[in-house]
Design a protein around this motif. Structure first.
Motif, short mmCIF file in Angstrom:
data_model
loop_
_atom_site.label_atom_id
_atom_site.label_comp_id
_atom_site.label_asym_id
_atom_site.label_seq_id
_atom_site.Cartn_x
_atom_site.Cartn_y
_atom_site.Cartn_z
N HIS A 41 0.87 -1.19 0.00
CA HIS A 41 0.00 0.00 0.00
C HIS A 41 0.90 1.22 0.00
O HIS A 41 1.91 1.27 0.71
CB HIS A 41 -0.90 -0.01 1.24
N PHE A 95 -3.31 1.74 9.07
CA PHE A 95 -3.04 2.69 7.98
C PHE A 95 -2.43 3.99 8.51
O PHE A 95 -1.63 4.62 7.84
CB PHE A 95 -4.33 3.01 7.21
N PHE A 228 -14.19 2.46 0.63
CA PHE A 228 -12.99 2.27 -0.19
C PHE A 228 -13.34 2.19 -1.67
O PHE A 228 -14.10 1.34 -2.10
CB PHE A 228 -12.26 0.98 0.22
N GLU A 230 -11.03 1.71 -4.12
CA GLU A 230 -10.18 0.70 -4.77
C GLU A 230 -10.36 -0.65 -4.09
O GLU A 230 -10.04 -0.81 -2.90
CB GLU A 230 -8.71 1.13 -4.70
N LYS A 232 -8.68 -3.40 -4.19
CA LYS A 232 -7.45 -3.97 -3.61
C LYS A 232 -7.18 -3.38 -2.23
O LYS A 232 -6.81 -4.08 -1.29
CB LYS A 232 -6.27 -3.69 -4.54
N LYS A 233 -7.38 -2.07 -2.10
CA LYS A 233 -7.12 -1.41 -0.81
C LYS A 233 -8.18 -1.82 0.22
O LYS A 233 -7.88 -1.94 1.41
CB LYS A 233 -7.06 0.11 -0.99
N GLN A 236 -7.17 -5.03 1.70
CA GLN A 236 -6.05 -4.92 2.64
C GLN A 236 -6.51 -4.58 4.06
O GLN A 236 -5.77 -4.81 5.01
CB GLN A 236 -5.05 -3.87 2.14
N THR A 237 -7.74 -4.07 4.20
CA THR A 237 -8.23 -3.76 5.55
C THR A 237 -8.37 -5.02 6.39
O THR A 237 -8.41 -4.94 7.62
CB THR A 237 -9.60 -3.04 5.51
N GLU A 316 -6.84 6.30 2.60
CA GLU A 316 -6.53 4.87 2.60
C GLU A 316 -7.08 4.11 1.41
O GLU A 316 -6.50 3.11 0.99
CB GLU A 316 -7.08 4.21 3.89
N GLY A 317 -8.22 4.58 0.85
CA GLY A 317 -8.92 3.74 -0.11
C GLY A 317 -9.01 4.26 -1.53
O GLY A 317 -9.62 3.63 -2.40
N ASP A 320 -3.70 5.80 -5.88
CA ASP A 320 -2.46 6.36 -5.31
C ASP A 320 -2.30 7.85 -5.55
O ASP A 320 -1.90 8.59 -4.65
CB ASP A 320 -1.23 5.63 -5.88
#
Length: 343
Positions: A41, A95, A228, A230, A232-233, A236-237, A316-317, A320
């Motif tokens: 991340h 995060f 979120f 994204e 993928k993000k 990751q949570t 976070e979500g 980038d």
């Protein structure tokens, strides 16, 4: 639950274990600490080199053991201090580690704590018997740190995310002259209508909260999908093993609704310099109330940044490039306001 990459069978049990009590949360975090800091991340791409980090436990005046953490530049005196207030169900050790590194690498002393009942602090997981007492606990902890001779002369800023935005505003309303400004990221000044149960259900839950305050009975939509952008993000949570993932407890839900109503009615009393950041597509906290806060706050120094298409988890979500943009907006504002205070 699907198996997470990098998690063996021994660690897998921590993902599904009961974390109502703090000892279980502390064990789970210890087991996952290294894995968390190495997930792919953007927030974890900022190095810790040049930073001094410290983790502490401290018993407060109510007898609750509070976990707090600091990130300080090693080679230079901080430009200012930043005190973080985390969101509902969250913690300051996932995060936020990446956010804190970025701020500290930019010259700031950063401090964060887990609220009672969240993360590594004592208390029944996800339980807020009184939002006002929670705010008092945060004031007590952060006041002690601010009084440290090393930091006493520095400008100090609040940084609240989501529910932490409500905490930061309540701190300001209780301590109107104590802070040099506040950064509010998707602040919980009002919970989005799509997240609140119908009025009849709310009345029923409020009555039940007086009898079964700790019961996990409040219906709620999937916050991850709503927060979120994204996928993928959002996935990751799951590595945030000590976040609160169950249905909200009855008293907690009532306290959150009551708090947002209070804040919404007292926006004119906000007087400190403000940076308000909100995603236009946020369906968790209502961006229209951030606009109302910007318009009604009597602060002479206030700024509102609305991000097109952005969801609730702004830092976070999002993609980038948006994460970098939001962090840069925060650091630019801090730089400008630290300079003002230090002149």
């Amino acid at each position: 639950m699907m198996k997470l990459p990098g998690v063996d069978d021994k660690l897998q049990k921590f993902l599904v274990s009961n974390k109502d009590e703090v000892d279980a949360r502390r064990q789970a975090r210890e087991a996952f600490k290294d894995i968390q800091l190495n997930i792919d991340h953007i927030l974890f791409k900022t190095s810790c080199d040049g930073l001094e980090t410290k983790e502490s436990y401290e018993v407060n005046s109510r007898g609750i053991e509070i976990f707090w953490k600091s990130w300080i530049p090693k080679e230079s005196k901080p430009k200012a201090t930043v005190f973080f207030c985390h969101g509902y169900a969250d913690t300051c050790t996932f995060f936020f580690e990446g956010i804190a590194r970025k701020l500290a690498s930019s010259g700031y002393g950063v401090f964060a704590m887990d609220f009672p009942g969240f993360g590594l602090s004592e208390g029944l997981h996800g339980y807020i018997p009184s939002f006002d007492k929670l705010v008092d606990d945060v004031i007590e902890q952060y006041s002690k740190i601010k009084e440290n001779p090393e930091f006493k002369s520095l400008p100090s800023f609040l940084f609240g995310q989501s529910m932490g935005g409500a905490v930061a505003l309540k701190i300001h309303l209780k301590q109107p002259k104590a802070w040099n400004g506040a950064i509010l990221c998707a602040p919980m000044c009002k919970i989005s209508e799509s997240m609140v149960p119908p009025k009849l259900v709310v009345h029923m839950l409020t009555a039940m909260a007086n009898v079964f305050p700790k019961k996990k009975l409040v219906p709620m939509k999937d916050m991850g999908d709503a927060a979120f952008r994204e996928p993928k993000k959002k996935k990751q949570t799951e590595y945030n093993v000590i976040s609160y993932k169950d249905k909200p407890r009855l008293r907690t839900a009532v306290e959150l609704l009551k708090t947002t109503e209070e804040i919404e009615q007292n926006l004119e009393e906000v007087t400190l310099p403000l940076l308000i950041l909100h995603g236009e597509a946020d369906t968790v906290t209502d961006p229209s109330v951030s606009k109302a806060l910007y318009e009604k706050a009597t602060s002479s120094d206030k700024k509102l940044e609305l991000y097109k298409d952005a969801y609730h988890a702004l830092i976070e979500g999002e993609p980038d490039e948006r994460v970098i943009q939001v962090l840069n907006d925060i650091i630019s504002w801090l730089d400008e306001h630290s300079l003002k205070q230090n002149i």
